[in-house]
Design an enzyme around this catalytic site. Structure first.
Site, PDB file in Angstrom:
ATOM      1  N   THR A 193       5.843  -4.715   2.037  1.00 48.83           N
ATOM      2  CA  THR A 193       6.581  -5.232   3.189  1.00 48.83           C
ATOM      3  C   THR A 193       6.038  -6.593   3.580  1.00 48.83           C
ATOM      4  O   THR A 193       4.884  -6.897   3.370  1.00 48.83           O
ATOM      5  CB  THR A 193       6.462  -4.294   4.399  1.00 48.83           C
ATOM      6  OG1 THR A 193       5.083  -4.115   4.688  1.00 48.83           O
ATOM      7  CG2 THR A 193       7.104  -2.967   4.115  1.00 48.83           C
ATOM      8  N   GLU A 280      -0.249  -7.010  -4.327  1.00 45.32           N
ATOM      9  CA  GLU A 280      -1.025  -5.801  -4.615  1.00 45.32           C
ATOM     10  C   GLU A 280      -1.696  -5.867  -5.980  1.00 45.32           C
ATOM     11  O   GLU A 280      -1.037  -6.029  -6.996  1.00 45.32           O
ATOM     12  CB  GLU A 280      -0.139  -4.567  -4.539  1.00 45.32           C
ATOM     13  CG  GLU A 280       0.015  -4.106  -3.106  1.00 45.32           C
ATOM     14  CD  GLU A 280       0.927  -2.914  -2.977  1.00 45.32           C
ATOM     15  OE1 GLU A 280       1.729  -2.680  -3.890  1.00 45.32           O
ATOM     16  OE2 GLU A 280       0.830  -2.235  -1.946  1.00 45.32           O
ATOM     17  N   ASN A 402      -0.371   1.900  -6.420  1.00 47.11           N
ATOM     18  CA  ASN A 402       0.945   2.474  -6.179  1.00 47.11           C
ATOM     19  C   ASN A 402       1.159   3.837  -6.810  1.00 47.11           C
ATOM     20  O   ASN A 402       2.190   4.466  -6.611  1.00 47.11           O
ATOM     21  CB  ASN A 402       2.027   1.485  -6.619  1.00 47.11           C
ATOM     22  CG  ASN A 402       2.088   0.327  -5.647  1.00 47.11           C
ATOM     23  OD1 ASN A 402       2.350   0.518  -4.481  1.00 47.11           O
ATOM     24  ND2 ASN A 402       1.797  -0.868  -6.133  1.00 47.11           N
ATOM     25  N   SER A 407      -3.837  10.406  -3.054  1.00 44.98           N
ATOM     26  CA  SER A 407      -5.094  11.015  -3.486  1.00 44.98           C
ATOM     27  C   SER A 407      -6.273  10.428  -2.722  1.00 44.98           C
ATOM     28  O   SER A 407      -6.146   9.479  -1.995  1.00 44.98           O
ATOM     29  CB  SER A 407      -5.268  10.831  -4.984  1.00 44.98           C
ATOM     30  OG  SER A 407      -5.342   9.448  -5.275  1.00 44.98           O
TER      31      SER A 407
END
Lengths: 407, 407
Positions: A193, A280, A402, A407
C-alpha cells in the site's frame, strides 16, 4: 548518450521542516503491538488549504480512500488529515464507511473543524474492521506540535520514514513544500500500500492544485512499481495553505508556475524513488530512462514495463547483465519501437547497440551491477520523447515476506 | 457452488501416440553440452497437412517465429517442422533470418520437400546466433521414425516432456490428436519461452484450422502465466493431414465440429496446464475459475489477474489463505465487479462471502493449501459468463533460477 543531465534548478532541498502554518503529531494508540511504534497521526493547517488528491484505481477502494476523495471533491478544501496504520479499513462493507466517518468526525471535533475539512487515510490489513475505541484513544492523545512524528505513524514494514522538503522563491516569497509517504510493506503484509502527503504554504490559484497534482503524479508515483499489485488504499493528498504570501500561482506555464512545479515535482519524484528503493525485500533501486520515443506515453510505458518485469528484476538481484530480458520487456509493449535499432546502456555502460550485443566487458559490467542503484537507459530510435520509471529488484526476501506472513 | 462440473465427453485420452501418417525424431546435435540431452528434432507428415499457427506478440519476434508465420500464412499448408533448443535465434538481426532460412532449407532438402512446406522453431538464449554447422549436423542425423524423441528435443529447464493424445469418433472414423510443448524454463534462463505443437490426422475443411486454433488458444495457452513476461519466440503450430479419412470438419458448430473441438481443446488445455504446473521454480499449479461475470472477456481477465499477481503467488507458496490479495487482484482489472457481493472459494472451501471474510476454519484451510493443485473459484455476481486461467506459485527457486544464471 546520457541525456538525463542535471540542469540548474531554482529550488533547494533543505532538511525536513513543515511549511508555514502546519502542525502535526504522531502517537502509539495501540493498533500495533509494539509500544515503540507510532500508529496514528495527523496533520493540520492553521487556515483552510486548497486540497487535491489522486486515488487508487482498484475497484475495491477502501472506505477511507472513498471518503477522502468525496471530501476533497466537494470544494477542494481541507484543513486536516488524520491517519492510521495496521488496519486498512478495506473490504469492510458498510461498517467500514461508518468507521471512517466516525474517525473523521472525532478528529474534526477535537480540532473544532467541520467534518468536511478533514480527510482520513488508513493502511494495513485488508478485511479487518478498525478498532474504534483504540482510534478514539489515539485522537485523544494527538496534539498540534512541530514534530515529524506523523511521518513515522503511517509506516508499516517500511525500513525508514520517507520525507523531503524543498524551498523555492515565488514572486519574492519563500515557498516551502514538504512531502512524506509510506511505501510497499506491511506489519502483516497483506498488500503493498502507498500513501503520500505533500503540503505547502504556497498560494495556488483557485482550482489549479488538482491539475498540478494529477500532472506530476503521472510522471512520479504512477511510474513506480514494486510488484505490479495495486492496493485498495493508495492515495496521494496535497494541501496548499497560501501562508507563504506569494502571488497566486497559475498552472499556465509562466515562470512562477515553472519554478513551483520544478520544486513540487522534486518532492514527488524523491518520494516515489524512496518507495521503489524500499520495496519489499529489495536490495537495489532500479531507474529506467527511455529516450528516442515517439511519444511521452510510449516512453513511460516502456520504462514501466522494464521495471515491472520479474525476469529483469531477478537478473538485477543476481547482478547479471541479462539484456535479452530488457529487450523482451520492451517488445511486450505496444510502444513504437525500432526493433533493429534499439540500444540499451546500464549504468552508462553500453549493453545493447542497434539490437545487437554491445560486446561489453563482463568484469566491468559485473562490478557496475554491484551498485545500490541501477540505471538503465533505453534509446528506441523512434522520436524525441523521453520517460522514466523506478522499481526494485526481486529477491528471496520479497518471497519470504509475502509467503510467511502468518508464521 | 462449484460449477465447473466434469461433463460427459465424447473423446478419450490415450497413451502417447502419433496420429496416422506422422513420423518424427529427436537427437543430440551438440547445441547443449550434456550428450544425454536431445537438442534437435523434427516432425513430418507423409502428406501435406493443413496448418495454422499463433505467434508471440512481442515486437522483437525471433527469426524462426517470423519465418514460420510467413510460411504458414502463404497457403496454410505444412508438411514438416524442424526445431532446436539452447539457442533462440532471437534479436539476431539479418543473420538470424539467413540462419533460419538455411535451417528450413536443409530440412526441406533432406525430406525432399519445397522449403515452404517446412516450419522452424527455436528456443533458448536470446541474442546468440545459431551455430549452423551443428544445426546441419543435427539435420543429417534426424530420421523418420515412430519415437517420441522430438517431445524431449524442445525442452530447456522443463522437468519433463509435456505430451497428450486424445481420440474421438468423427463421421465413423477415429481421429487422433497429439500435442506436445515446452514450458517456461531454460538451460541458461534468458527468457520464459513457450513452444506448442498439435498434430492430428483429422480432415479439416479448407481454411478452418486457423479459426479453430485461434479460438482454442485464447482460452488455453493465452490464459497461462508464469511471470508475466512474454517471450520473443512463443508459437503454437498445428497440423491436420486428413489421413483419418473422416468427412471434412467445418468450424460451424455442427456435431462433428463440437466433438472435434472438445478433443482438440482438451489437448491444448492439458498442455497449457502442464506449462503452468512446471513453471520455473513452481511447487503448485494454480487454477482460477471465474463465474458470474458480465462477459467471457471479463471472466478471463479476472482469472488471469489472479494467477498473475506476485502477492497471490507468494501467498500460495507460503500456504497462506491471504484473501485480501485475491480481492485486490480482482479489483485491479476493469471487469464489471459487484464489489459488495464478490465471493471466493479455495479448493471448494468458502473464503470470501459477499466481500466479507467467510469465517473459514484456519486449520482446514491450511491443510487444503498443502495440495499440489490450488483451485480458486470466484463469483463476481455480475452475470453468467465464465472463464479460467492457470499459473503457479512464486518461490525462492524462481528467484534463484533467474538471478544466478551465470554462476
Amino acid at each position: 548518450m546520457q541525456s538525463f543531465i542535471e540542469e540548474e534548478t531554482k529550488y533547494q532541498v533543505i532538511p525536513f521542516t513543515w511549511p508555514k502554518g502546519y502542525k502535526s503529531d504522531g502517537v502509539h494508540a495501540g493498533l500495533r503491538k509494539n509500544p515503540e511504534k507510532k500508529d496514528m497521526g495527523w496533520l493540520y493547517s492553521e487556515v483552510p488549504a486548497q486540497a487535491a488528491g489522486t486515488y487508487t484505481t482498484n475497484q475495491f477502494q477502501a472506505a477511507p480512500t472513498k471518503l477522502t476523495k468525496q471530501t476533497i471533491n466537494q470544494d477542494h478544501q481541507l484543513q486536516a488529515m488524520v491517519m492510521n496504520t495496521a488496519v486498512a479499513n478495506s473490504v469492510t462493507g458498510e461498517q467500514g464507511m461508518i468507521d471512517a466517518l466516525k474517525m473523521q468526525a472525532l478528529a474534526a471535533e477535537k480540532l473544532g473543524l467541520p467534518n468536511e475539512m478533514v480527510g482520513v487515510a488508513s493502511t494495513g490489513l485488508i478485511g479487518e474492521l478498525l478498532p474504534m475505541p483504540t482510534i478514539a484513544k489515539g485522537i485523544e492523545q494527538l496534539q498540534l506540535l512541530d514534530n515529524g512524528y506523523v511521518t513515522e505513524a503511517v509506516l508499516t514494514t517500511d525500513k525508514h520514514a520517507k520525507t523531503i522538503t524543498t524551498q523555492v522563491e515565488i514572486s519574492g516569497k519563500t515557498v516551502t513544500i514538504t512531502g512524506f509517504c509510506k511505501g510497499s510493506g506491511m506489519i502483516h503484509p497483506k498488500m503493498a500500500t502507498m500513501l503520500g502527503f505533500v503540503v505547502t504554504d504556497a498560494k495556488i490559484a483557485d482550482g489549479q492544485l488538482q491539475t498540478m497534482l494529477s500532472q506530476e503524479v503521472d510522471s512520479t508515483f504512477n511510474q513506480i512499481t514494486v510488484d505490479g499489485d495495486t492496493s485498495t488504499n493508495d492515495m496521494v493528498v496535497t494541501m496548499a495553505n497560501g501562508l507563504a504570501g506569494n502571488e497566486p500561482i497559475e498552472s499556465d506555464g509562466g515562470i512562477d508556475s515553472q519554478n513551483f512545479l520544478e520544486a513540487y515535482h522534486a518532492v514527488l519524484e524523491e518520494l516515489a524513488q524512496d518507495i521503489a528503493a524500499d520495496g519489499e525485500g529489495s536490495t537495489k533501486l532500479v531507474e529506467v530512462n527511455v529516450e528516442g520515443a515517439a511519444t511521452h506515453t510510449d516512453a513511460q510505458k516502456v520504462a514501466k514495463a522494464i521495471v515491472g518485469s520479474n525476469l529483469v528484476k531477478s537478473a538485477i538481484f543476481g547482478e547479471d547483465a541479462n539484456w535479452g530480458r530488457i529487450i523482451a520487456a520492451i517488445g511486450q509493449t505496444n510502444a513504437t519501437v525500432d526493433v533493429d535499432h534499439t540500444s540499451v546502456w546500464l549504468n552508462d555502460l553500453p549493453l545493447v547497440k542497434n539490437s545487437h550485443s554491445a560486446d561489453f566487458d563482463e568484469a566491468e559490467m559485473k562490478a557496475s551491477l554491484g551498485n545500490d542503484k541501477i540505471t538503465i537507459l533505453v534509446d528506441l530510435n523512434s522520436g524525441t520523447a523521453t520517460g522514466q520509471a523506478w522499481g526494485c529488484d526481486l529477491t528471496y526476501n520479497y518471497v519470504r515476506i509475502n509467503a510467511t506472513y502468518r508464521s
